[in-house]
Motif scaffolding. Structure first.
Motif: not given
Length: 223
Positions: A99-103, A121-122, A196-197, A217-219
């Motif tokens: 699931k989309k999230r920030d890190f 990885l970023a 892109y997560v 939507k992003d997926h």
């Protein structure tokens, strides 16, 4: 008589005529015609015999190659983690989509492939799920040093040493224009190939809250 000699003599007899002293020509008859027929028959038999052996050899080679290919499909691809075999699945296939999230940097480091099968990885502030590329980014992969880290500086400077990794947030402000362009190109390549997560958070930055609709939507865009 060798086959080559027969061909040469057959060509001579097959001219169909011999010239006389007065310039006229006449066709051979009797024994000459029989010899010509026998020569053609011998040549045809040799050709059929040789052609049969050649076809047999080609068929045997094809069977060997087919067997080798089937063995590679069954065992070789399994070793690369790209084939489905005996109930085994690649790490990416066994994991649900993230699931989309920030890190934060600390959170990102948990996904280095050694503590969990998932590898992140970023690049240029974007976090990508590269689990399906585990043979490259896994612990034993050639780019495993980037797993769970911000790979931007290493990709921009073509450096695979630990010197390219920073324990603190890297704003890349010391990179030149060419290196920053390289970072952006890498970012686009990762967007095309991997999921892109989320974002890599700057110090003190709060994570965004993503709805299920945004995540779906992003997926769908990536598919």
């Amino acid at each position: 008589m060798a086959a080559g000699d027969g061909d040469v003599k057959l060509g001579t007899l097959g001219s169909g005529s011999e010239s006389s002293s007065d310039g006229s020509s006449e066709s051979p008859s009797g024994v000459g015609a029989a010899a010509e027929g026998g020569g053609w028959a011998a040549a045809a038999l040799a050709l059929l015999t040789g052609g049969g052996e050649m076809l047999l050899n080609v068929a045997l080679v094809a069977l060997v190659l087919l067997g080798a290919y089937r063995l590679w499909v069954r065992w070789g691809r399994r070793g690369l983690g790209t084939g489905a075999g005996a109930g085994e699945e690649s790490p990416a296939a066994a994991l649900p989509r993230m699931k989309k999230r920030d890190f934060s940097l600390e959170q990102l480091r948990q996904y280095d492939g050694s503590r969990t099968p998932r590898i992140l990885l970023a690049v240029n502030g974007k976090v990508f799920d590269v689990t399906k590329g585990s043979k490259f980014y896994g612990p034993a992969g050639p780019y495993g040093i980037f797993a769970g880290r911000d790979a931007s500086r290493g990709l921009a400077t073509f450096c695979l040493d630990k010197d390219a990794l920073k324990d603190e947030y890297d704003d890349l402000s010391d990179l030149n224009a060419v290196q920053m362009e390289s970072v952006r190109e890498w970012e686009m390549q990762f967007k095309e190939k991997y999921d892109y997560v989320g974002r890599l958070l700057k110090p003190g930055e709060e994570p965004s809250e993503y709805t299920d609709e945004e995540d779906t939507k992003d997926h769908n865009k990536q598919d």
